[in-house]
Write an enzyme that holds these catalytic residues in place. Sequence first.
Site, short mmCIF file in Angstrom:
data_model
loop_
_atom_site.label_atom_id
_atom_site.label_comp_id
_atom_site.label_asym_id
_atom_site.label_seq_id
_atom_site.Cartn_x
_atom_site.Cartn_y
_atom_site.Cartn_z
N HIS A 23 36.89 1.78 -39.37
CA HIS A 23 36.60 3.39 -40.28
C HIS A 23 37.97 3.46 -41.02
CE1 HIS A 23 36.13 6.77 -41.95
NE2 HIS A 23 36.74 7.57 -40.94
N CYS A 51 31.50 9.86 -40.43
CA CYS A 51 32.19 8.58 -40.45
C CYS A 51 31.60 7.61 -39.51
CB CYS A 51 33.75 8.94 -40.26
SG CYS A 51 34.46 9.87 -41.14
N ASN A 66 40.05 8.05 -47.03
CA ASN A 66 38.86 8.18 -46.09
C ASN A 66 37.55 8.64 -46.84
OD1 ASN A 66 36.77 8.78 -44.02
ND2 ASN A 66 38.37 10.22 -42.90
N1 ACO Z 1 51.80 17.43 -46.65
C1 ACO Z 1 53.08 18.04 -45.92
N2 ACO Z 1 52.87 18.38 -44.79
C2 ACO Z 1 51.65 18.52 -44.29
C3 ACO Z 1 50.49 18.02 -44.82
C4 ACO Z 1 50.86 17.31 -46.19
N3 ACO Z 1 49.54 17.05 -46.84
N4 ACO Z 1 49.56 18.47 -44.06
C5 ACO Z 1 49.86 18.89 -42.93
N5 ACO Z 1 51.25 19.12 -43.05
C6 ACO Z 1 52.22 19.59 -42.05
C7 ACO Z 1 51.50 20.62 -41.12
O1 ACO Z 1 51.33 21.83 -41.89
C8 ACO Z 1 52.52 20.65 -39.98
O2 ACO Z 1 53.39 21.43 -40.37
P1 ACO Z 1 54.03 22.07 -39.07
O3 ACO Z 1 54.58 21.33 -38.06
O4 ACO Z 1 55.24 23.04 -39.79
O5 ACO Z 1 53.21 23.18 -38.74
C9 ACO Z 1 52.88 19.15 -39.79
O6 ACO Z 1 52.71 18.66 -41.24
C10 ACO Z 1 52.09 18.27 -39.07
O7 ACO Z 1 52.69 16.98 -39.19
P2 ACO Z 1 52.26 15.75 -38.02
O8 ACO Z 1 52.10 16.42 -36.46
O9 ACO Z 1 53.26 14.84 -38.03
O10 ACO Z 1 51.17 15.45 -38.51
P3 ACO Z 1 50.38 14.27 -37.88
O11 ACO Z 1 51.41 13.19 -37.77
O12 ACO Z 1 49.30 14.73 -36.82
O13 ACO Z 1 49.48 13.70 -39.01
C11 ACO Z 1 47.20 13.72 -39.52
C12 ACO Z 1 48.39 14.63 -39.49
C13 ACO Z 1 47.52 12.70 -40.77
C14 ACO Z 1 46.08 14.63 -40.17
C15 ACO Z 1 46.73 12.90 -38.47
O14 ACO Z 1 46.82 13.91 -37.29
C16 ACO Z 1 45.37 12.49 -38.51
O15 ACO Z 1 45.11 11.36 -39.26
N6 ACO Z 1 44.47 12.70 -37.76
C17 ACO Z 1 43.26 11.93 -37.82
C18 ACO Z 1 42.35 12.40 -38.91
C19 ACO Z 1 41.24 11.73 -39.14
O16 ACO Z 1 41.13 10.72 -38.92
N7 ACO Z 1 40.17 12.28 -39.49
C20 ACO Z 1 39.18 11.61 -40.13
C21 ACO Z 1 38.08 12.10 -39.31
S1 ACO Z 1 36.68 11.25 -40.29
C22 ACO Z 1 35.40 12.33 -40.31
O17 ACO Z 1 34.39 12.36 -39.64
C23 ACO Z 1 35.20 13.15 -41.61
#
Ligand code: ACO
Length: 309
Positions: free
Chosen positions: A236, A115, A266
């Site tokens: 990004h 990214c 993304n």
């Molecule tokens: N739908 C419903 N539930 C989900 C989903 C989904 N799509 N995905 C995960 N969950 C669940 C998980 O299983 C977990 O459940 P559990 O607590 O029962 O185990 C729970 O949701 C996790 O929820 P939160 O902790 O509230 O999630 P969070 O607020 O951390 O959001 C997210 C997750 C969106 C992935 C966030 O952490 C994030 O955006 N992180 C950064 C990711 C990013 O920017 N990546 C880009 C990298 S770029 C590259 O180089 C490719």
Amino acid sequence: MAGMNILATGSCLPERTVTNEELSHSLDTSDEWIRSRTGIAARHIAEGQTTAGLAAQAARCALKKAPAGFDVSEIGLIVCATITPDDHTPGCACQVQKELGLDGSVLAFDVNGACSGFVMALQIALSMLEDGQTALVIGAERLSSILDWSDRSTCVLFGDGAGALLVQKDSRRCVKAYARTLPDKADLLRAPASGAIAMKGSGVFRFAVKAFSEIYEHCVETEGPLKNRPDAVICHQANLRIMEKACRSHGLGMDCCFVCLDHTGNTAGASIPIALDEAISSGFLQRGMDTLLTAFGSGLSMAGLYFRY
Ligand code: ACO
């Protein structure tokens, strides 16, 4: 670093749009979960289009918007940021060179910086160009090809697309650049050669907010001819909450931060050039604005560039 003049921008999003609602038919997820955690409502998915095809279309779009009299033969360098090339080699940039009918006087190569790759590619291009020379700098991805469509924690976040910039080196202007990679955090985000993207979301989230601050301190809060507060921020496009938290921590309102991830998701290396193209086309980004590009991603990596548009 000697500066740049952006002559034109272009972008290409595949025709097929996949909404959160559509994903909720095959995954245990919902529009509400995805939208509230990320700001994403839909993403574009390539069907029958290659990464090089998307890249070439974005490049043609930029060429159409180039200043009157600009000829494609003025391009001396093509750098393409991608982690999803169609072939290991020749790279995507070489395929674009061929598509555009450019001869062997042009150098074309790819950058794998996830990214952060597009901002790295821009920094590399600027360091290679002589004053007045022009580069085509592209970010292009078909992330749908490296997603596990049964993993709701990753597949809902990403999309396909490409963006392109025609940039001319201009030593009268100033550009502040910053980039680094942190291999000890590499395990937070990986896409192995024979597998799908896997990520520890909350760790990446925390890193992203810190990366924004580090880039901001090095590019904006240092001496130089640019303002010590940007007029526009192009982050990004990974997660709206990351952008909000990062901007808030520097006293920036979201009114200076361009957002298009609601309809792109993304798109990794393509995210910044797509956002730049949309920011310019929509009138959000205007000539004379001091503009900060900030990116973070796998590596883990971060890269930023501060310039006057
Ligand atoms: N739908 C419903 N539930 C989900 C989903 C989904 N799509 N995905 C995960 N969950 C669940 C998980 O299983 C977990 O459940 P559990 O607590 O029962 O185990 C729970 O949701 C996790 O929820 P939160 O902790 O509230 O999630 P969070 O607020 O951390 O959001 C997210 C997750 C969106 C992935 C966030 O952490 C994030 O955006 N992180 C950064 C990711 C990013 O920017 N990546 C880009 C990298 S770029 C590259 O180089 C490719």
